[in-house]
Design a protein around this motif. Sequence first.
Motif, PDB file in Angstrom:
ATOM      1  N   UNK A 173      35.962  40.887  24.170  1.00 17.00           N
ATOM      2  CA  UNK A 173      35.035  41.498  25.131  1.00 17.00           C
ATOM      3  C   UNK A 173      33.742  40.724  25.259  1.00 17.00           C
ATOM      4  N   UNK A 174      33.219  40.246  24.116  1.00 21.58           N
ATOM      5  CA  UNK A 174      31.977  39.467  24.160  1.00 21.58           C
ATOM      6  C   UNK A 174      32.196  38.160  24.917  1.00 21.58           C
ATOM      7  N   UNK A 175      33.331  37.512  24.679  1.00 27.90           N
ATOM      8  CA  UNK A 175      33.618  36.274  25.412  1.00 27.90           C
ATOM      9  C   UNK A 175      33.770  36.560  26.897  1.00 27.90           C
ATOM     10  N   UNK A 176      34.482  37.617  27.222  1.00 25.93           N
ATOM     11  CA  UNK A 176      34.703  37.962  28.624  1.00 25.93           C
ATOM     12  C   UNK A 176      33.422  38.322  29.347  1.00 25.93           C
ATOM     13  N   UNK A 177      32.514  38.970  28.636  1.00 23.83           N
ATOM     14  CA  UNK A 177      31.244  39.372  29.244  1.00 23.83           C
ATOM     15  C   UNK A 177      30.393  38.163  29.620  1.00 23.83           C
ATOM     16  N   UNK A 178      30.646  37.030  28.980  1.00 21.62           N
ATOM     17  CA  UNK A 178      29.866  35.834  29.260  1.00 21.62           C
ATOM     18  C   UNK A 178      30.435  34.963  30.372  1.00 21.62           C
ATOM     19  N   UNK A 179      31.505  35.414  30.998  1.00 27.20           N
ATOM     20  CA  UNK A 179      32.112  34.611  32.074  1.00 27.20           C
ATOM     21  C   UNK A 179      31.185  34.544  33.292  1.00 27.20           C
ATOM     22  N   UNK A 180      31.196  33.390  33.948  1.00 24.24           N
ATOM     23  CA  UNK A 180      30.389  33.220  35.158  1.00 24.24           C
ATOM     24  C   UNK A 180      30.932  34.020  36.331  1.00 24.24           C
ATOM     25  N   UNK A 181      32.249  34.150  36.399  1.00 31.26           N
ATOM     26  CA  UNK A 181      32.879  34.843  37.513  1.00 31.26           C
ATOM     27  C   UNK A 181      33.700  36.006  36.957  1.00 31.26           C
ATOM     28  N   UNK A 182      33.117  37.208  36.938  1.00 30.99           N
ATOM     29  CA  UNK A 182      33.827  38.349  36.371  1.00 30.99           C
ATOM     30  C   UNK A 182      35.033  38.744  37.230  1.00 30.99           C
ATOM     31  N   UNK A 183      36.016  39.369  36.617  1.00 33.81           N
ATOM     32  CA  UNK A 183      37.184  39.803  37.380  1.00 33.81           C
ATOM     33  C   UNK A 183      36.812  40.876  38.402  1.00 33.81           C
ATOM     34  N   UNK A 184      37.524  40.870  39.509  1.00 33.37           N
ATOM     35  CA  UNK A 184      37.249  41.841  40.568  1.00 33.37           C
ATOM     36  C   UNK A 184      38.421  42.768  40.825  1.00 33.37           C
ATOM     37  N   UNK A 185      39.572  42.467  40.223  1.00 38.89           N
ATOM     38  CA  UNK A 185      40.735  43.334  40.367  1.00 38.89           C
ATOM     39  C   UNK A 185      41.637  43.167  39.142  1.00 38.89           C
ATOM     40  N   UNK A 186      42.717  43.896  39.113  1.00 38.74           N
ATOM     41  CA  UNK A 186      43.596  43.900  37.945  1.00 38.74           C
ATOM     42  C   UNK A 186      44.147  42.510  37.647  1.00 38.74           C
ATOM     43  N   UNK A 187      44.574  41.784  38.656  1.00 32.17           N
ATOM     44  CA  UNK A 187      45.160  40.455  38.431  1.00 32.17           C
ATOM     45  C   UNK A 187      44.149  39.465  37.867  1.00 32.17           C
ATOM     46  N   UNK A 188      42.923  39.470  38.404  1.00 36.12           N
ATOM     47  CA  UNK A 188      41.922  38.542  37.869  1.00 36.12           C
ATOM     48  C   UNK A 188      41.454  38.983  36.481  1.00 36.12           C
ATOM     49  N   UNK A 189      41.506  40.295  36.200  1.00 38.52           N
ATOM     50  CA  UNK A 189      41.174  40.780  34.858  1.00 38.52           C
ATOM     51  C   UNK A 189      42.212  40.284  33.857  1.00 38.52           C
ATOM     52  N   UNK A 190      43.483  40.403  34.199  1.00 40.17           N
ATOM     53  CA  UNK A 190      44.552  39.925  33.311  1.00 40.17           C
ATOM     54  C   UNK A 190      44.409  38.429  33.070  1.00 40.17           C
ATOM     55  N   UNK A 191      44.151  37.688  34.117  1.00 40.45           N
ATOM     56  CA  UNK A 191      43.981  36.243  33.992  1.00 40.45           C
ATOM     57  C   UNK A 191      42.783  35.899  33.101  1.00 40.45           C
ATOM     58  N   UNK A 192      41.660  36.591  33.330  1.00 37.46           N
ATOM     59  CA  UNK A 192      40.443  36.328  32.540  1.00 37.46           C
ATOM     60  C   UNK A 192      40.674  36.649  31.066  1.00 37.46           C
ATOM     61  N   UNK A 193      41.293  37.792  30.782  1.00 30.60           N
ATOM     62  CA  UNK A 193      41.552  38.163  29.389  1.00 30.60           C
ATOM     63  C   UNK A 193      42.517  37.197  28.715  1.00 30.60           C
ATOM     64  N   UNK A 194      43.516  36.748  29.449  1.00 32.10           N
ATOM     65  CA  UNK A 194      44.465  35.778  28.907  1.00 32.10           C
ATOM     66  C   UNK A 194      43.770  34.464  28.583  1.00 32.10           C
TER      67      UNK A 194
END
Length: 95
Positions: free
Chosen positions: A39-60
């Motif tokens: 979660x801490x790594x994900x929170x630091x992303x420049x481009x946060x996810x905007x839907x389920x698919x981009x969330x899955x991709x970002x978490x992966x």
Amino acid sequence: MLLNTRFKDCLDSESIQRLVWPARSPVLIPIENVWDALGRQGAGRNYPPTNKNTLIRALTEEWDKLPQQLLDNVVQSIVRRVECCITLHGGHIPY
């Protein structure tokens, strides 16, 4: 897991439910610490996810970046955590 507002908004928009843990709940499951790091790594992303698919991709992507040493340390800590919980009779673990 630490989530910033953008991640919370994304989860809410996709109707993804999150578990709420009581404040005195001892953290005995090693994966909880990994989720926190993720979660801490994900929170630091420049481009946060905007839907389920981009969330899955970002978490992966962020999962793949987690250092193996972190995972090893978390797994190895479980014995100490369980012993501490037993000693405190299920009370709050001070860490």
